[in-house]
Each structure stands twice: as structure tokens, then as C-alpha cells.
Design an enzyme around this catalytic site. Structure first.
Site, PDB file in Angstrom:
ATOM      1  N   SER A 199       0.508  -1.268   0.485  1.00 41.51           N
ATOM      2  CA  SER A 199       0.151   0.053   0.106  1.00 41.51           C
ATOM      3  C   SER A 199       0.628   1.349  -0.029  1.00 41.51           C
ATOM      4  O   SER A 199       2.018   1.186   0.139  1.00 41.51           O
ATOM      5  CB  SER A 199      -1.459   0.219   1.354  1.00 41.51           C
ATOM      6  OG  SER A 199      -1.297   1.082   1.859  1.00 41.51           O
ATOM      7  N   TYR A 258      -3.600  -0.281   9.723  1.00 39.57           N
ATOM      8  CA  TYR A 258      -3.808  -0.356   8.322  1.00 39.57           C
ATOM      9  C   TYR A 258      -1.796  -0.359   8.011  1.00 39.57           C
ATOM     10  O   TYR A 258      -1.271  -0.954   7.236  1.00 39.57           O
ATOM     11  CB  TYR A 258      -4.248  -0.243   7.597  1.00 39.57           C
ATOM     12  CG  TYR A 258      -4.451   0.319   5.759  1.00 39.57           C
ATOM     13  CD1 TYR A 258      -4.622  -1.355   6.128  1.00 39.57           C
ATOM     14  CD2 TYR A 258      -3.683   0.716   5.373  1.00 39.57           C
ATOM     15  CE1 TYR A 258      -5.117  -1.433   4.253  1.00 39.57           C
ATOM     16  CE2 TYR A 258      -3.656   0.793   4.152  1.00 39.57           C
ATOM     17  CZ  TYR A 258      -4.334  -0.971   3.922  1.00 39.57           C
ATOM     18  OH  TYR A 258      -4.881  -0.459   2.124  1.00 39.57           O
TER      19      TYR A 258
HETATM   20  C1  GCO Z   1      -6.705   5.367   3.236  1.00 41.01           C
HETATM   21  C2  GCO Z   1      -6.836   4.256   1.773  1.00 41.01           C
HETATM   22  C3  GCO Z   1      -5.565   4.015   1.524  1.00 41.01           C
HETATM   23  C4  GCO Z   1      -6.342   3.044   0.869  1.00 41.01           C
HETATM   24  C5  GCO Z   1      -4.369   2.131   0.352  1.00 41.01           C
HETATM   25  C6  GCO Z   1      -3.615   3.805  -0.132  1.00 41.01           C
HETATM   26  O1  GCO Z   1      -7.865   5.677   3.556  1.00 41.01           O
HETATM   27  O2  GCO Z   1      -5.599   5.734   2.714  1.00 41.01           O
HETATM   28  O3  GCO Z   1      -7.973   3.675   2.387  1.00 41.01           O
HETATM   29  O4  GCO Z   1      -5.387   2.881   2.991  1.00 41.01           O
HETATM   30  O5  GCO Z   1      -6.935   1.612   0.708  1.00 41.01           O
HETATM   31  O6  GCO Z   1      -4.483   1.092   0.623  1.00 41.01           O
HETATM   32  O7  GCO Z   1      -2.729   2.976  -0.588  1.00 41.01           O
END
Ligand code: GCO
Ligand code: CA
Length: 262
Positions: free
Chosen positions: A146, A159
Site C-alpha cells: 500500500s 493498517y
Molecule cells: C486510506 C486508503 C488507503 C488505501 C490504499 C493506499 O484510507 O488512506 O483507504 O489505505 O486503501 O491502501 O495505498
């Protein structure tokens, strides 16, 4: 000699392939000749997905299992091997996000995200690598990272921690399994128009304009924009590429960004 992007005769498993980016990458792999195995965890979504693939002339072999459950992963991969053969290409795509300020994030929610986004790719990769090593002719693992493998952002602490970890897991597995001719690389999608980003993409949401302005390409990515990177990293054309993250982000990571209106 022409580099080969041909995946004929290869079996590819894409986790979380019932929709979104996973589905787009899975379609691209199948269109380049791979036998496609898809994973999901909701029966209804799986049925719809199989129909969607079929509508494009793709046979997708569906296997329902929870990628964070070691036993379920072991049993399902064994079943896939009996039914179809050894998996040559694994795309660790299944993942989840929770957008909550770090100050309010419960440790149990944090753990859940890390479990799905980081521990699960480890579990599935290990199981598939065991078979690849036994067979002895190599294979490909692609971890879906990501922007958050590189950058922080408000509300996505777990995340980002997991995706940053996944980048390092990629490098580490590449290091350990290169001698078996297994290449482990990652794809780092930028901001894509999927269900996952739907809540921050709605018209008038400040994040929508922010991303379009922040991305040199000036737009959200379309899931199809990932197909080329997936095929490349799954194919013999990338046999000497190992431990890399290929960012498919319309240029975001190349720049500090620009003020509005520029
Ligand atoms: C957020 C997005 C990201 C994307 C992605 C970016 O809330 O910033 O959802 O997390 O999904 O992974 O590369
Ligand atoms: Ca969708």
C-alpha cells in the site's frame, strides 16, 4: 530472446479475489494463461464473483477459507493441490482497513487488522512455499502492499503498521526463499477506485479532491491499472527481480505534492 509474460500451465491463487483489486489482478493473470484459483470468505460474494469471471470467459475455481486461520489455510491449500496441482503463483491480496484515530483505536481492533493484513500473508506464503520447495522448480509470491507501506495517514495506524510490515516480510521471504527460485515481490497500489475507498471518494469529501490533487496522474487508479504489474511479477519476465515493491500509484510517491490550484 523475448521476455516471457506467458502464464500458461501455471496455477495462480489470488486471496480476496471476489471483488476490487484482487479481482482485477486475478482476471489479468487468467487472461495471460494462468489457471485461476480464487479465495474469499463469503459464499454469496463468491458465487457472484464466479459468475463475473465467467462473463469474461474466465473459469475461476473458488475456495472459501479464512486466510488468518492456519488450519483452514492448510486444509484448503491441500485440497487445491489435490484438485488442481501445486500453486505456482500466490497473490496475497486479502486485507482489511479500519479508519479510527489512533487515540481511540482498541488494541483488539488493532490486532485484528495486523492479523489479516500481515500475519495472514505469512501463513499462506509459508504453506505454499512448503509445497514449492518440495516440488523444487520455484514460484512467485506477490504481496499487496500500500501507499501506507511508506507513508502515514490520520486514522490508519494499524493498517499502516501492517502494510509497512508486509513490505519487510516481502524482503525477508525473498531473502530466505531465493535459493529455491521463489521470487517474493510486492505491489503497492496508490489510491484506487474500489469499495474499500468508496467512503473517502464520495463527491464533496475533502479526501477525494485531496487525492486527485496529490496524484501527479490527476486521477484515482482503476483496478485494471494493476493488471500489468501483477502479470509482470507473476511471469518469467521478472525471474531476477526479488524483494522489490512495485508502486502503481500514478506518481504519488515521487513527489511531495503541490498546493491546491497549481
Ligand atoms: C486510506 C486508503 C488507503 C488505501 C490504499 C493506499 O484510507 O488512506 O483507504 O489505505 O486503501 O491502501 O495505498
Ligand atoms: Ca466493486
Amino acid at each position: 530472446m523475448k521476455p516471457s509474460f506467458d502464464l500458461s500451465g501455471k496455477i495462480a491463487l489470488v486471496t480476496g479475489a471476489t471483488h476490487g483489486l484482487g479481482m482485477a489482478m486475478a482476471k489479468a493473470l487468467a487472461q495471460h494463461g494462468a489457471t485461476l484459483v480464487i479465495n474469499g470468505h463469503t459464499p454469496q460474494k463468491m458465487d457472484l464473483a464466479v459468475k463475473e469471471y465467467a462473463s469474461e470467459g474466465i473459469t475461476a475455481y473458488p475456495y472459501l477459507f479464512d486466510v488468518s486461520n492456519e488450519q483452514a489455510v492448510n486444509d484448503s491449500i491441500s485440497k487445491i493441490e489435490q484438485d488442481l496441482g501445486t500453486i505456482d503463483i500466490l497473490v496475497n491480496n486479502a486485507g482489511m482497513i479500519q479508519r479510527t484515530a489512533a487515540i481511540d483505536m482498541s488494541p483488539s481492533d488493532f490486532r485484528k487488522i495486523v492479523d489479516i493484513d500481515l500475519v495472514s500473508p505469512f501463513i499462506v506464503s509459508q504453506r505454499i512455499a512448503q509445497s514449492l520447495i518440495k516440488r523444487g522448480t520455484g514460484g512467485k509470491i506477490i504481496n499487496i502492499c500500500s501507499m501506507m507501506s511508506e507513508l502515514g495517514r490520520n486514522t490508519v495506524s494499524a493498517y499502516a503498521a501492517a502494510k509497512g510490515g508486509l513490505k519487510m516480510l516481502t524482503r525477508n521471504l525473498a531473502t530466505e526463499w531465493a535459493k529455491y527460485n521463489i521470487q517474493v515481490n510486492g505491489i503497492g497500489p496508490g489510491y484506487f477506485a474500489t469499495d474499500q475507498t468508496a467512503p473517502i471518494r464520495v463527491d464533496g469529501h475533502p479526501f477525494n479532491d485531496f487525492i486527485i490533487n496529490r496524484t501527479p496522474a490527476g486521477r484515482w487508479g482503476n483496478p485494471e491499472d494493476l493488471g500489468g504489474a501483477a502479470v509482470f511479477l507473476a511471469s518469467p519476465a521478472s525471474d531476477f527481480i526479488n524483494g522489490q515493491i512495485l508502486y502503481v500509484d500514478g506518481g504519488i510517491l515521487a513527489t511531495i505534492g503541490k498546493p491546491y490550484g497549481e
